[in-house]
Write a protein that holds these residues in place. Structure first.
Motif, short mmCIF file in Angstrom:
data_model
loop_
_atom_site.label_atom_id
_atom_site.label_comp_id
_atom_site.label_asym_id
_atom_site.label_seq_id
_atom_site.Cartn_x
_atom_site.Cartn_y
_atom_site.Cartn_z
N ALA A 1 1.33 -1.22 0.23
CA ALA A 1 0.57 -0.28 0.01
C ALA A 1 0.84 1.25 -0.01
O ALA A 1 1.97 1.63 0.86
CB ALA A 1 -0.93 -0.26 1.16
N ARG B 1 -9.20 -0.52 4.78
CA ARG B 1 -9.29 -0.14 2.89
C ARG B 1 -10.83 -0.74 3.41
O ARG B 1 -11.44 -2.18 3.18
CB ARG B 1 -8.50 -0.45 2.63
CG ARG B 1 -7.20 0.25 2.96
CD ARG B 1 -5.91 0.12 2.18
NE ARG B 1 -4.79 1.69 2.27
CZ ARG B 1 -4.69 0.73 3.98
NH1 ARG B 1 -4.32 -0.56 4.16
NH2 ARG B 1 -2.72 1.38 3.61
N TYR B 2 -11.12 0.54 2.07
CA TYR B 2 -12.37 -0.42 0.92
C TYR B 2 -12.37 -0.01 -0.36
O TYR B 2 -11.77 1.34 -0.63
CB TYR B 2 -13.77 -0.34 1.64
CG TYR B 2 -14.36 1.26 1.76
CD1 TYR B 2 -14.76 1.86 0.54
CD2 TYR B 2 -14.20 2.10 2.60
CE1 TYR B 2 -15.36 3.08 0.49
CE2 TYR B 2 -14.73 3.58 3.01
CZ TYR B 2 -15.17 4.40 1.35
OH TYR B 2 -15.92 5.33 1.95
N SER C 1 -6.14 5.56 -0.86
CA SER C 1 -4.13 5.42 -1.46
C SER C 1 -4.57 4.17 -1.80
O SER C 1 -5.09 3.17 -2.34
CB SER C 1 -4.53 4.34 0.94
OG SER C 1 -3.63 3.34 0.81
N THR D 1 -8.39 2.67 -3.17
CA THR D 1 -9.02 2.78 -1.76
C THR D 1 -8.86 3.39 -0.57
O THR D 1 -8.03 4.72 -0.74
CB THR D 1 -8.37 1.31 -1.39
OG1 THR D 1 -7.21 1.85 -0.36
CG2 THR D 1 -7.86 0.41 -1.81
N ASP D 2 -10.61 3.27 -0.11
CA ASP D 2 -10.11 4.95 0.89
C ASP D 2 -9.19 4.02 1.80
O ASP D 2 -9.99 3.28 2.79
CB ASP D 2 -11.94 4.52 1.66
CG ASP D 2 -11.64 5.95 1.90
OD1 ASP D 2 -10.94 5.65 3.27
OD2 ASP D 2 -12.95 6.35 2.15
N GLY D 3 -8.03 5.12 2.13
CA GLY D 3 -7.19 4.76 3.58
C GLY D 3 -7.52 5.41 4.64
O GLY D 3 -6.55 6.18 5.15
N THR E 1 -0.89 7.15 1.65
CA THR E 1 -1.68 7.85 1.68
C THR E 1 -1.78 9.18 0.95
O THR E 1 -0.83 10.47 2.20
CB THR E 1 -2.38 8.32 3.43
OG1 THR E 1 -3.81 7.21 3.91
CG2 THR E 1 -3.73 8.65 2.70
#
Length: 657
Positions: free
Chosen positions: A280, A626-627, A650, A643-645, A283
């Protein structure tokens, strides 16, 4: 957390001194830590004439395992390793990151997130040895411990011993006799090649063969007031895998209740054009996460996506390259047709007319200032008709842009029942518009709902839902060829309750592999993911047309993970296989004790069976916290997940197995 560094030596020696100091100057035995002071050991016979006399004699050399040590220690500018750190003494876990950056000549500097003030410089010597240089001060004012030694030697042989450090420190940073004076200390550390072992890594079911190397570090503290020296010894082990580098490290236990005090295992490695697992990115605090991102467009050197007021250009790992204002206004969608990448903008002509401008995108995603073609998919609608919106579809390898919509034609004067049809039109990039292709709706009284379309170079595959007078549903599939010819209609009745509501039905695929996916009741009676292969004409392959047996179309690898509202967002089908990402809740790792939300990422092989007899999981990763914001973006060697971090985007790179 257990101190951690790439070669183990710097962190291990720091751990030795720290554990000795924290224990109130009580030396440990072979495991280190607290306990009664131990007398200074005599040098092992045969140990050689070393500075401290602490280094043991090497054993006999065994077989050659690797001709070149550099295969076990990749050096690439910008490389990142991410590890899961487990401290078994406290039960805590964390994520550690090591970054690699090129310096002058052939030297690479490595920095660990848990100890950024003590970087290590690594290089490959002319003889093939992996050399490292570092300096570590145990405490303020202490004499630094200097390292300039071989981490691994070529050829790599069982039993090979490498002395890392062997020196006297005038000031150790520790006052063992509590006389207010900094005591001297002898320090020695050496490594021994043990051999190849099969190890297990997180998110990996099959074992990985890795080279084990054991490190022993000894501190002998010499009280300034006289008296017996006090000694502490700590041992650790490191495992290296070809092409990946350090994949596991563990510090020996100080308690008979556990095998290790701490352990670090590889989650992911990003070496530029090669890697393993997932990594990852940091962010991006300037990019707030939207609720979702419409399907991005992949170009040879960039990923392009719609951004408020314009376009956002990313590199292939998800890093923002530029945010561009768009002269044409708000971009609705991105696509690619006949090798031309484009951005589509809706332009209102008047209150009843909307036209669509297409702007050509350069190879790096930069748009041209003026549209190259304008389409009006509804301009041929005759009087007395109502068109329900305009939908677009295109295939990167095809020559056409497809538009499709539902049209209702009302009888003059209300003398008869209205007629509902699906209207399909073909457009090319020069503005040519083909004749309307009409698909009749059988159940006229209750109408229909368009579900999904899949454009291929050879045609357009459509699926829609019709309702009879009792509000029972049937799913319909039909292919329209590039020449505008309708294929046979496939009808899937819902008497078994197998198929879900219209939003759950999606078509996915490539030019050679088409699938229909849906969310419905499985053989156990619970909600489950389903799928069936389709031929080029949209007919079902390998299963009965009515799909009366739910288990015939269940996809066990996706059971309990797919959301019926985002089937089209979770899955990308490519010629190399499927990449799926969905939300899950549970234990991320078997050793965890608390459940949490995670992003479940799966690389799947659909095989040749139909519908799901050979759908197998190639790799599976659980990424906590994360999603997913958009469809997985698949490249040849890796998949990019946006993804949403935690409120910001992110990017996550997942390397293919």
């Amino acid at each position: 957390m257990g101190s951690f560094t790439r070669n183990g030596a710097v962190g291990l020696l720091g751990c030795v001194a720290l554990s000795f100091f924290m224990a109130g100057c009580g030396g440990g035995g072979s495991g280190g830590g607290s306990g009664a002071p131990a007398p200074a050991p005599a040098p092992t016979p045969g140990g050689g004439t070393t500075t401290t006399g602490l280094v043991v004699a090497p054993g006999p050399l065994g077989e050659v395992l690797y001709s070149q040590a550099k295969s076990l220690r990749p050096l690439r500018d910008g490389s990142v390793w991410v590890y899961r750190d487990q401290d078994y003494t406290t039960g805590s876990t964390s994520e550690l990151r090591t970054t690699q950056a090129a310096r002058t000549g052939d030297v690479f500097r490595e920095t660990d997130s848990d100890d950024p003030s003590n970087p290590v410089d690594v290089r490959i010597a002319a003889n093939g040895d992996v050399m490292f240089t570092a300096s570590l001060a145990i405490a303020p004012g202490a004499t630094p411990i200097s390292f300039d030694a071989a981490e691994l030697r070529s050829p790599v042989r069982v039993g090979d011993q490498l002395v890392l450090v062997d020196q006297r420190l005038a000031k150790s940073g520790v006052d063992v006799d509590k006389d207010g004076k900094d005591d001297a200390a002898d320090v020695a550390a050496w490594r021994t090649v043990v051999g190849n072992e099969a190890i297990t890594l997180p998110n990996r079911a099959d074992p990985l063969t890795a080279l084990r190397v054991d490190t022993t570090a000894v501190f002998r503290f010499l009280p300034s007031a006289g008296g017996s020296a006090q000694t502490v010894t700590v041992r650790s082990s490191a495992w290296y895998a070809p092409g990946l580098g350090l994949v596991r490290q563990a510090n020996a236990s100080t308690s008979p209740q556990r095998a290790w005090d701490s352990e670090q295992t590889l989650l992911g490695y990003d070496g530029g054009d090669q890697g393993y697992g997932y990594v990852a990115a940091t962010t991006d605090a300037s990019w707030r996460a939207p609720s979702s991102i419409d399907h991005p467009l992949t170009l040879p050197s960039a990923v392009v996506m719609v951004d408020p007021g314009g376009l956002r250009l990313l590199d292939l790992k998800g890093k923002t390259k530029a945010v561009l204002a768009f002269a044409g206004g708000g971009v609705q969608a991105l696509g690619q047709t006949a090798g031309t990448a484009w951005a589509r903008v809706a332009r209102a002509v008047d209150s009843n007319t909307t036209r669509f401008d297409f702007y050509r995108l350069a190879a790096d995603g930069t748009p041209e200032p003026t549209p190259f073609v304008t389409l009006d998919p509804l301009d041929s609608a005759p009087a007395g008709t109502f068109n329900l919106g305009a939908n677009f579809a295109s295939a990167p390898g095809g020559d056409l842009i497809w538009t499709y919509s539902l049209r209702t034609t009302f009888a003059p004067g209300g003398s008869g029942a209205p007629l509902t049809e699906i209207i399909v039109r073909r457009h090319d990039l020069r503005g040519w518009v083909g004749a309307e292709v009409k698909i009749p709706i059988r159940e006229q009284l209750s109408g229909a709902t368009l579900n999904s379309a899949l454009a291929q170079p050879t045609g357009l595959l459509l699926t829609w839902t019709e309702y009879d007078t009792s509000a029972r549903q049937t799913q319909h599939l039909m292919n329209v060829s590039a020449a505008g010819v309708l294929g046979p209609r496939t009808v899937l009745p819902l008497a078994s309750g197998l198929l879900g509501p219209p939003p759950a039905w999606r078509l996915v695929g490539t030019g050679t592999d088409q699938w229909a996916l849906w969310w419905g009741t499985g053989s156990s009676g619970s909600a489950s993911a389903h799928g069936v292969r389709l031929d080029s004409a949209g007919a079902l392959q390998g299963t009965a047309a009515d799909l009366s047996s739910p288990s015939a179309a269940e996809l066990p690898p996706l059971a309990g993970l797919l959301s019926p509202l985002v089937v089209d967002q979770n899955l990308t089908v490519t010629s190399r296989g499927w990449m799926f990402a969905g939300r899950g809740n549970g234990l991320v790792y078997p050793q965890d004790t608390q459940q949490q939300l995670f992003l479940d990422v799966r690389q799947l092989d659909p095989g040749t069976g139909a519908p799901a007899s050979t759908l197998t999981t190639v790799a599976n990763y659980r990424i906590p916290g994360r999603y997913l914001l958009c469809t997985p973006i698949v490249f040849d060697r890796h998949t990019l997940l946006l993804t949403d971090g935690g409120g910001y985007v992110s990017p996550v790179v997942v390397w293919h197995r």
